[in-house]
Design an enzyme around this catalytic site. Structure first.
Site, PDB file in Angstrom:
ATOM      1  N   ASP A  10       0.870  -1.177   0.000  1.00  0.00           N
ATOM      2  CA  ASP A  10       0.000   0.000   0.000  1.00  0.00           C
ATOM      3  C   ASP A  10       0.907   1.227   0.000  1.00  0.00           C
ATOM      4  O   ASP A  10       1.435   1.609   1.038  1.00  0.00           O
ATOM      5  CB  ASP A  10      -0.901  -0.011   1.227  1.00  0.00           C
ATOM      6  CG  ASP A  10      -1.846   1.174   1.267  1.00  0.00           C
ATOM      7  OD1 ASP A  10      -2.328   1.587   0.198  1.00  0.00           O
ATOM      8  OD2 ASP A  10      -2.086   1.698   2.372  1.00  0.00           O
ATOM      9  N   GLU A  70      -1.321  -1.327  -4.773  1.00  0.00           N
ATOM     10  CA  GLU A  70      -2.539  -0.546  -5.012  1.00  0.00           C
ATOM     11  C   GLU A  70      -2.233   0.582  -5.983  1.00  0.00           C
ATOM     12  O   GLU A  70      -1.184   1.224  -5.900  1.00  0.00           O
ATOM     13  CB  GLU A  70      -3.079   0.016  -3.695  1.00  0.00           C
ATOM     14  CG  GLU A  70      -4.424   0.700  -3.874  1.00  0.00           C
ATOM     15  CD  GLU A  70      -5.056   1.066  -2.557  1.00  0.00           C
ATOM     16  OE1 GLU A  70      -5.930   0.315  -2.102  1.00  0.00           O
ATOM     17  OE2 GLU A  70      -4.671   2.096  -1.994  1.00  0.00           O
ATOM     18  N   ASP A 142      -2.029   0.989   7.412  1.00  0.00           N
ATOM     19  CA  ASP A 142      -1.266   0.794   6.178  1.00  0.00           C
ATOM     20  C   ASP A 142      -0.971  -0.685   5.943  1.00  0.00           C
ATOM     21  O   ASP A 142      -1.099  -1.181   4.827  1.00  0.00           O
ATOM     22  CB  ASP A 142       0.047   1.587   6.235  1.00  0.00           C
ATOM     23  CG  ASP A 142      -0.194   3.078   6.415  1.00  0.00           C
ATOM     24  OD1 ASP A 142      -0.883   3.666   5.566  1.00  0.00           O
ATOM     25  OD2 ASP A 142       0.295   3.646   7.405  1.00  0.00           O
TER      26      ASP A 142
END
Length: 174
Positions: A10, A70, A142
């Site tokens: 991420d 992502e 996160d």
């Protein structure tokens, strides 16, 4: 069949979440997670180097087979989006340099894979991560997001392999 180690990432300039899972057919296993942090008082180049160095060490230590990242969401603040794009570029490059295939997923796709809707809240996603990966409870947001990305990738891989092997047809029927 050998289990596959998947690294979910991420991206963030301040905190990049990472999550390592093992996928074997439909079985998922939590291995580790955390965040790669950079000093927000440092200049951009040193922060990007810090992300690269820390992530390269994680890849070396855990030996993942694949990575999933992502996609960047464009923010209202163009400068923030640009800085996030720099961090994401370093993250993708670090994984690719280590020889990992890198897959990319939109946030809504990750949410849909875990919760069934692209409009899921962070809390709903976190609840599903902890259900699918017992032991992944006390982690940062996160890292939780990174684990969700890894799970999404595991589901996508499984579907692609079943299609390739003829266990399901493109319409989803056996």
């Amino acid at each position: 069949m050998r289990a596959t180690r998947l690294l979910g990432l991420d991206p963030g300039l301040r905190h990049t979440g990472w999550g390592m899972i093992e996928s074997n057919a439909n079985h998922l296993r939590f291995l580790a997670c955390g965040s790669v942090d950079s000093d927000d008082k440092g200049d951009l180049a040193s922060r990007l180097l810090s992300i690269h160095t820390q992530l390269a060490k994680i890849i070396e230590d855990w030996s993942p087979d694949e990575a999933a990242v992502e996609e960047t969401v464009v923010n209202v603040n163009a400068l923030s989006s640009l800085k996030l794009g720099h961090a994401r570029g370093v993250i993708v490059l670090t994984a690719a340099t280590a020889g990992l295939p890198v897959s990319e997923y939109a946030s809504k796709r990750v949410k849909r894979a875990l919760v069934g809707t692209g409009a899921a809240t962070k809390e709903q996603v976190a609840m599903m991560v902890t259900r699918l990966l017992p032991g992944a409870r006390a982690v940062t947001h996160d890292a939780m997001d990174a684990l969700a990305i890894a799970i999404c990738h595991a589901h996508e891989r499984s579907t692609v392999h079943m299609l390739r092997d003829g266990r399901i047809m493109a319409g989803g029927r056996p």
